[in-house]
Every structure is written in C-alpha cells, then in structure tokens.
Design a protein around this motif. Structure first.
Motif, short mmCIF file in Angstrom:
data_model
loop_
_atom_site.label_atom_id
_atom_site.label_comp_id
_atom_site.label_asym_id
_atom_site.label_seq_id
_atom_site.Cartn_x
_atom_site.Cartn_y
_atom_site.Cartn_z
N GLY A 1 99.28 32.64 -1.08
CA GLY A 1 97.91 33.14 -1.10
C GLY A 1 97.69 34.36 -1.96
N TYR A 2 98.39 34.47 -3.06
CA TYR A 2 98.20 35.58 -4.01
C TYR A 2 98.38 36.94 -3.32
CZ TYR A 2 96.53 32.16 -7.36
OH TYR A 2 96.44 31.10 -8.21
N GLU A 3 99.51 37.11 -2.70
CA GLU A 3 99.83 38.39 -2.08
C GLU A 3 99.92 39.47 -3.15
OE1 GLU A 3 103.45 37.96 0.10
OE2 GLU A 3 102.47 36.87 1.75
N GLU A 4 99.35 40.61 -2.85
CA GLU A 4 99.29 41.69 -3.83
C GLU A 4 100.68 42.12 -4.29
OE1 GLU A 4 97.14 45.96 -4.68
OE2 GLU A 4 96.98 45.09 -2.68
N GLU A 5 101.62 42.20 -3.39
CA GLU A 5 102.97 42.65 -3.76
C GLU A 5 103.61 41.69 -4.77
OE1 GLU A 5 107.27 43.25 -1.61
OE2 GLU A 5 105.49 43.80 -0.46
N LEU A 6 103.43 40.40 -4.56
CA LEU A 6 103.98 39.41 -5.48
C LEU A 6 103.30 39.49 -6.85
CD1 LEU A 6 105.96 37.06 -5.90
CD2 LEU A 6 104.17 35.53 -5.03
N VAL A 7 101.99 39.69 -6.84
CA VAL A 7 101.26 39.79 -8.10
C VAL A 7 101.69 41.05 -8.87
CG1 VAL A 7 98.98 40.07 -9.15
CG2 VAL A 7 99.30 38.44 -7.28
N GLN A 8 101.89 42.15 -8.15
CA GLN A 8 102.35 43.38 -8.80
C GLN A 8 103.73 43.16 -9.42
OE1 GLN A 8 100.60 46.02 -9.40
NE2 GLN A 8 98.95 45.98 -7.92
N LYS A 9 104.59 42.45 -8.71
CA LYS A 9 105.92 42.15 -9.22
C LYS A 9 105.82 41.30 -10.49
CE LYS A 9 110.19 39.79 -7.93
NZ LYS A 9 110.86 38.99 -6.90
N PHE A 10 104.94 40.30 -10.47
CA PHE A 10 104.72 39.46 -11.64
C PHE A 10 104.22 40.29 -12.81
CE2 PHE A 10 101.69 36.86 -14.12
CZ PHE A 10 102.59 35.99 -14.70
N ALA A 11 103.27 41.18 -12.57
CA ALA A 11 102.71 42.00 -13.64
C ALA A 11 103.79 42.86 -14.30
CB ALA A 11 101.59 42.88 -13.10
N GLY A 12 104.64 43.46 -13.48
CA GLY A 12 105.72 44.28 -14.03
C GLY A 12 106.70 43.46 -14.84
N LYS A 13 107.05 42.29 -14.34
CA LYS A 13 107.97 41.42 -15.04
C LYS A 13 107.36 40.93 -16.35
CE LYS A 13 111.07 37.58 -14.20
NZ LYS A 13 112.31 38.31 -14.21
N LEU A 14 106.09 40.58 -16.30
CA LEU A 14 105.39 40.10 -17.48
C LEU A 14 105.37 41.16 -18.58
CD1 LEU A 14 103.61 37.84 -18.70
CD2 LEU A 14 101.66 38.89 -17.54
N LEU A 15 105.00 42.37 -18.22
CA LEU A 15 104.94 43.45 -19.20
C LEU A 15 106.33 43.77 -19.76
CD1 LEU A 15 103.38 45.60 -20.72
CD2 LEU A 15 103.67 47.10 -18.72
N ALA A 16 107.31 43.89 -18.90
CA ALA A 16 108.67 44.22 -19.35
C ALA A 16 109.21 43.12 -20.25
CB ALA A 16 109.59 44.42 -18.14
N TRP A 17 109.00 41.87 -19.86
CA TRP A 17 109.50 40.76 -20.66
C TRP A 17 108.84 40.75 -22.03
CZ3 TRP A 17 108.07 36.58 -23.49
CH2 TRP A 17 109.09 35.66 -23.81
N LEU A 18 107.53 40.91 -22.06
CA LEU A 18 106.80 40.86 -23.32
C LEU A 18 107.26 41.95 -24.27
CD1 LEU A 18 104.54 39.56 -24.99
CD2 LEU A 18 102.93 41.11 -23.86
N ILE A 19 107.33 43.18 -23.79
CA ILE A 19 107.76 44.28 -24.66
C ILE A 19 109.19 44.06 -25.14
CG2 ILE A 19 108.35 46.74 -24.69
CD1 ILE A 19 105.87 47.18 -22.87
N ASN A 20 110.09 43.75 -24.22
CA ASN A 20 111.49 43.56 -24.59
C ASN A 20 111.66 42.41 -25.57
OD1 ASN A 20 114.41 44.01 -24.31
ND2 ASN A 20 114.37 42.04 -23.27
#
Length: 138
Positions: free
Chosen positions: A99-118
């Motif tokens: 159900g789109y838990e905020e903690e999971l979405v925050q984790k996804f956002a961090g992973k997405l940004l880190a992956w993209l930059i790296n």
C-alpha cells in the motif's frame, strides 16, 4: 541535481539523462514537502509509471549506441541495466502489496538517486571515454 560533468558526449543519451535527473529531482522534492503523505502518492505513482517506461527506452538507446561503437563493456553494462530495471519492478510490486508505505517509498527514492548518480557518473562516462578514444564516432 544534474551537472554538466555527467555529460557523456552523446546528445541523445545526455538528453535522456537530463530528463531522468529532472524527474528524480521532482520526485524527491515532492517526498520532502510538508504535504500529507496521501497528497504525495500521486507523484509516487507518476514517477514509478515514468521509470518503468522511460528507463527501458533509455537503456535500449544507450545499448544500441554501445553496439554501434563496439563498446567492449556492452554485455556488463546491459546486465547492470537489466538488474536495475528488475529492481524498479520489484519495488513496484512491493508498493502494490504494502500500500505504498512511506518508509518503502523513501528507501526507493534514495536508491533511485544513488543509482542514477553513480551509474551516470561512472559506468556511463566510460562509454563516452571509449567513443572519444576512437572506439566509435560520436
């Protein structure tokens, strides 16, 4: 978030990277806003839908270019792309189940940004370097 140092030197790839950075930045700004979580969900869903489609298009374009210039790291690069696309799908499945838990979405956002930059700052730079060294014409 986008920096000119991320440019690979291939106009199409650079344009696509800039669009990815723009979308990820909008996503993170929305998540960091003071709006209630329920109001952020539209941006979460929009970003996931965008990533599922655009990432595949971008990866395909980047890999086609690598094939054109006979980039020796194409196979490994393609595997990195495939693995990341799989992670996006996996996160989406978790979102649907939880159900789109905020903690999971925050984790996804961090992973997405880190992956993209790296990825853009390291692996993708190697493509431009190869092309500039005579591996293929830009």
């Amino acid at each position: 978030m986008w920096k000119d140092k991320y440019k690979v030197g291939v106009p199409l790839i650079d344009e696509q990277h800039q669009e990815l950075f723009r979308r990820v930045e909008e996503f993170i700004v929305a998540l960091r806003s003071d709006n209630p979580w329920e109001e952020k969900l539209d941006k979460v869903r929009e970003t996931l839908d965008f990533m599922k489609v655009y990432v595949v298009e971008h990866f395909r374009a980047e890999e086609e270019y690598q094939a054109q210039i006979q980039y020796p790291g194409l196979r490994d690069h393609s595997k990195i792309h495939s693995d990341f696309a799989g992670e996006v799908v996996e996160f989406e499945q978790q979102f649907a189940q939880l159900g789109y838990e905020e903690e999971l979405v925050q984790k996804f956002a961090g992973k997405l940004l880190a992956w993209l930059i790296n990825h853009v700052a390291t692996q993708d730079q190697a493509i431009g370097h190869w092309a500039r060294q005579g591996g293929g014409a830009l």
